[in-house]
Design an enzyme around this catalytic site. Sequence first.
Site, short mmCIF file in Angstrom:
data_model
loop_
_atom_site.label_atom_id
_atom_site.label_comp_id
_atom_site.label_asym_id
_atom_site.label_seq_id
_atom_site.Cartn_x
_atom_site.Cartn_y
_atom_site.Cartn_z
N CYS A 1 27.54 36.81 38.54
CA CYS A 1 28.50 36.91 39.65
C CYS A 1 28.04 36.08 40.84
O CYS A 1 28.84 35.38 41.47
CB CYS A 1 28.67 38.37 40.08
SG CYS A 1 29.30 39.48 38.81
N CYS B 1 24.81 41.63 40.11
CA CYS B 1 25.16 40.83 38.93
C CYS B 1 24.77 39.36 39.13
O CYS B 1 25.35 38.68 39.96
CB CYS B 1 26.66 40.99 38.67
SG CYS B 1 27.36 39.80 37.53
#
Length: 109
Positions: free
Chosen positions: A36, A33
């Site tokens: 993230c 991600c």
Amino acid sequence: MAENLQEFTDANFDADVLKSSEPVLVDFWAPWCGPCRMLMPTIEELAGEYAGKVKIGKVNTDENQQTAAGYGITSIPTVMLFKDGEMVDKVVGAPPKEHFVKMLDSAVG
């Protein structure tokens, strides 16, 4: 992983997060991600700044699907703040550090 940052898992979530005597900030994330990864330095900074006041850690949603599903995590990053075993605040996405400072200050203040 940063020194004050903890790794929460399906196995330890109950004991380390829900039964914690101090507030706990949990970052639900995954290695693939992009947002993230962008958020990670902020979470690491907060872990250092709030050491001893707030427990801060991460849940890898790929490896801990039971916990992620239990909290209805459908988008990552999702960051939740727990106090006395209850989720008291939540943010989806990667807001600026100031957003998390306000969340944490309200929990410890």
